[in-house]
Each structure stands twice: as C-alpha cells, then as structure tokens.
Design an enzyme around this catalytic site. Sequence first.
Site, short mmCIF file in Angstrom:
data_model
loop_
_atom_site.label_atom_id
_atom_site.label_comp_id
_atom_site.label_asym_id
_atom_site.label_seq_id
_atom_site.Cartn_x
_atom_site.Cartn_y
_atom_site.Cartn_z
N HIS A 20 0.86 -1.20 0.00
CA HIS A 20 0.00 0.00 0.00
C HIS A 20 0.89 1.24 0.00
CE1 HIS A 20 -3.73 2.28 1.56
NE2 HIS A 20 -2.79 3.19 1.33
N HIS A 36 1.40 5.43 -1.79
CA HIS A 36 1.03 6.54 -2.66
C HIS A 36 2.32 7.11 -3.24
CE1 HIS A 36 -3.03 6.75 -0.78
NE2 HIS A 36 -2.36 6.25 0.24
N LYS A 62 -9.69 -0.18 -5.14
CA LYS A 62 -9.60 0.49 -3.84
C LYS A 62 -10.94 1.15 -3.53
CE LYS A 62 -7.92 2.27 -0.10
NZ LYS A 62 -6.79 3.12 0.21
N HIS A 82 -10.34 1.39 2.59
CA HIS A 82 -10.06 2.40 3.61
C HIS A 82 -11.23 2.29 4.60
CE1 HIS A 82 -8.35 6.31 5.07
NE2 HIS A 82 -9.48 6.22 5.74
N HIS A 87 -4.17 -0.31 6.23
CA HIS A 87 -3.64 0.51 7.33
C HIS A 87 -4.50 0.45 8.59
CE1 HIS A 87 -6.43 3.20 5.36
NE2 HIS A 87 -5.58 3.57 4.44
N ASP A 91 1.63 2.80 3.45
CA ASP A 91 0.76 3.98 3.30
C ASP A 91 1.60 5.26 3.23
OD1 ASP A 91 -1.58 5.38 2.91
OD2 ASP A 91 -2.04 5.57 5.03
C1 NCD Z 1 -3.44 9.26 2.07
C2 NCD Z 1 -3.02 10.26 0.99
O1 NCD Z 1 -2.42 11.28 1.33
O2 NCD Z 1 -3.23 9.98 -0.18
N1 NCD Z 1 -3.38 9.90 3.35
C3 NCD Z 1 -3.30 9.30 4.55
O3 NCD Z 1 -3.38 9.98 5.56
N2 NCD Z 1 -3.11 7.99 4.67
C4 NCD Z 1 -4.78 8.73 1.77
C5 NCD Z 1 -5.12 7.48 2.55
O4 NCD Z 1 -4.52 6.42 2.36
O5 NCD Z 1 -6.01 7.56 3.41
ZN ZN Z 2 -3.20 5.19 1.78
#
Ligand code: NCD
Ligand code: ZN
Length: 345
Positions: free
Chosen positions: A13, A15, A99, A136, A174, A247
């Site tokens: 996971h 970003h 997702k 989520h 998460h 995450d």
């Molecule tokens: C994530 C993001 O910034 O894209 N932020 C976070 O706090 N984890 C989005 C997510 O996974 O909830």
């Molecule tokens: Zn995330």
Amino acid sequence: MTKITLTQPDDWHVHVRNGAMLKTVIAHTARQFGRAIIMPNLKPPVTTVKQALSYRKEILNALPADSTFQPLMTLYLTNQTSVAEVKQVAESAFVHAFKLYPAGATTHSEAGISTLVTVYPILEAMEKYNIPLLIHGEVTDEVCDIFDREAIFLEKILTGLIQQFPALQIVLEHITTKEAVQFVESAAKNIAATITPQHLLYNRNALLVGGIRPHHYCLPILKRESHRLALVKAATSGNPKFFLGTDSAPHLSHLKETACGCAGCYTAHAALELYAEAFEKAGALDKLEGFASFYGADFYQLPRNTKTITLEKQDWLVPDHYGENDISVTPLKANEMLAWKVSAF
Ligand code: NCD
Ligand code: ZN
C-alpha cells in the site's frame, strides 16, 4: 543482532503520486521494495485499466535506470465503475485490485462511495473474478468521533459486506485499532490487513504532546497506546493475515504545516528501517521477513521475491526534507536518528 538479511520485501500500500512528486519519491520505494501496490487516488483518480496502464508507464519512466521495481496497479472504485471494467481488470496482467474509499474519508476521496449497495454488482463481479478489494475502513459520519471511525466501520459496514460477499478477497488497509486486529484474526482467510510503520511506532500523543505535529497526522489517525500494542502484537505474531503496507503518502511540506494540514505520513525514505525499529523493540526481528516479504505476496497469489536485502545496525540522520525546487517533502522522523540502514541488495 547487527545485521539481518531478508528476502526482498514488497509494499502492499503506497502513494507515489505523479509528475514532479513522483520523480522525487519513487527511488525511495524502489530502493528497497521489489513491488508495490500503487494507490489510485490521483487527481483525477485512476478509474480505468487504460488510465492505470498510462500511470504505470509514468512510474516506470521515473525509476532509476537500473531498477527492476514493479508497480502493481489498482483502480479507484466509483459509482460509475462498470462490470465491463472489472472484467478488464481480471484480464489485465498489471492491475491487481480495486480500492474502496468511503466518500470524504481521506485525501482525494471525493470520488469515493457513499452508499455501498450502489456498487454491489461490481463487488459481485470482483468476487467472481477473484479480484481483491482494498478498503479504507472508516465511516465518515460527521457525529462519529474521529478516533472511533475505524471500529464503527467494522461493525456497521464491513460485517455486512462480508456476509453479502463471503468469497471476496479483502484487505483492510492501514489498520489502527485492536478492534480491527480482532476482526481480521477471527475472519475467514480471504480477509487480511496491512499495517503502517507509524501505527507501530507511535500512539496519538505523538500528534499533540508538546505541540501540534502535522507530520504525524495521517488517516486513519493515530490511536491510543493500547491499540498500538495490539498492532505490534499482530504484526510480530507470524499470522499471515497481517502484512506490510507503508501507506507512505507524500505531501508538500507547506501543505502539512498550515492551518488545515493534509493527512499522510511520508515513510518511503526509510520504510524497512522503520519497521525494523518497531520489530526490534518488540524483540521480534525474526518475524520481520514473513511480515515484509512473504505474506503479502502469498495473499495476492504472486511469487515471493527471490533477491535478498540486508539491513545493518548503523545510525544515520534522517534529512530535514527531500526534493528540490518547488518540491519539499518532510519525512517521518525528519532530523532524528535511525538505528537501521538498508546496506545491500
Ligand atoms: C493518504 C493520501 O495522502 O493519499 N493519506 C493518509 O493519511 N493515509 C490517503 C489514505 O490512504 O487515506
Ligand atoms: Zn493510503
């Protein structure tokens, strides 16, 4: 122990964003992980296989020249997702999951789902084609306390969803509470969870004691110490239902250090090192390899990596920020010392 060698891990996971931010962060993930499940919450979100393939190309082009890192793509589930798109995912070698963001739950979740029944035909198709749903898991009800949102989601949404689609492969992403740990432990084997380094290392005091700490703000939000302990126990238990998902969520520093700061901790710069710290504190370094390198691959029915990676006990100072020109990302533990360092592949 001063040195550990593991099978190369994967991040289930992460970003990595796009454009200049992608170029700033991708080498951090590719330095340690063989593969990673790439979150689709770009602006606009990645909702079709076609978009996912072009995003994948952008990621591959941003990698260091000698990298063998493989991005595993996902699609953002929306009210407009069609059964035909699910079929295309089933036929694609590059897209691995959908997702589910409840609308309004987190960063860039405006396109998410407000009423789950709307997407029941899509979930049915995912169940049929064996495509995992990554969730989520937070309710967004205005009156629901932010610290209770995950536990309430399990009770109000996830229990019913699993009854409706008992064979659907689900990763509760998460997780942050002992309720989620218990839920996943007692669910069938098609229900698993990822755990982030920040939720293993910090409780909610890290947000507020001694001053507001925007770089510890992520969603789901840090919880109390009893929850952190339950997460550490789950991650270090050797139970294959719990595996690594950082995450890591980069935001520009100034968008976090402001009156209304974005949610997301940036951890890709030291992901494995941060997990090693948490596992060492729990006296469970011998359980790191299963959590980081085996169980996620097994759940996604992908081969385990064959390369290895070595971590050494070596103090190093985390920089104040990463990036240049307009891009500045403040990493977790900025200006602090870490005790482990990835030293060789
Ligand atoms: C994530 C993001 O910034 O894209 N932020 C976070 O706090 N984890 C989005 C997510 O996974 O909830
Ligand atoms: Zn995330």
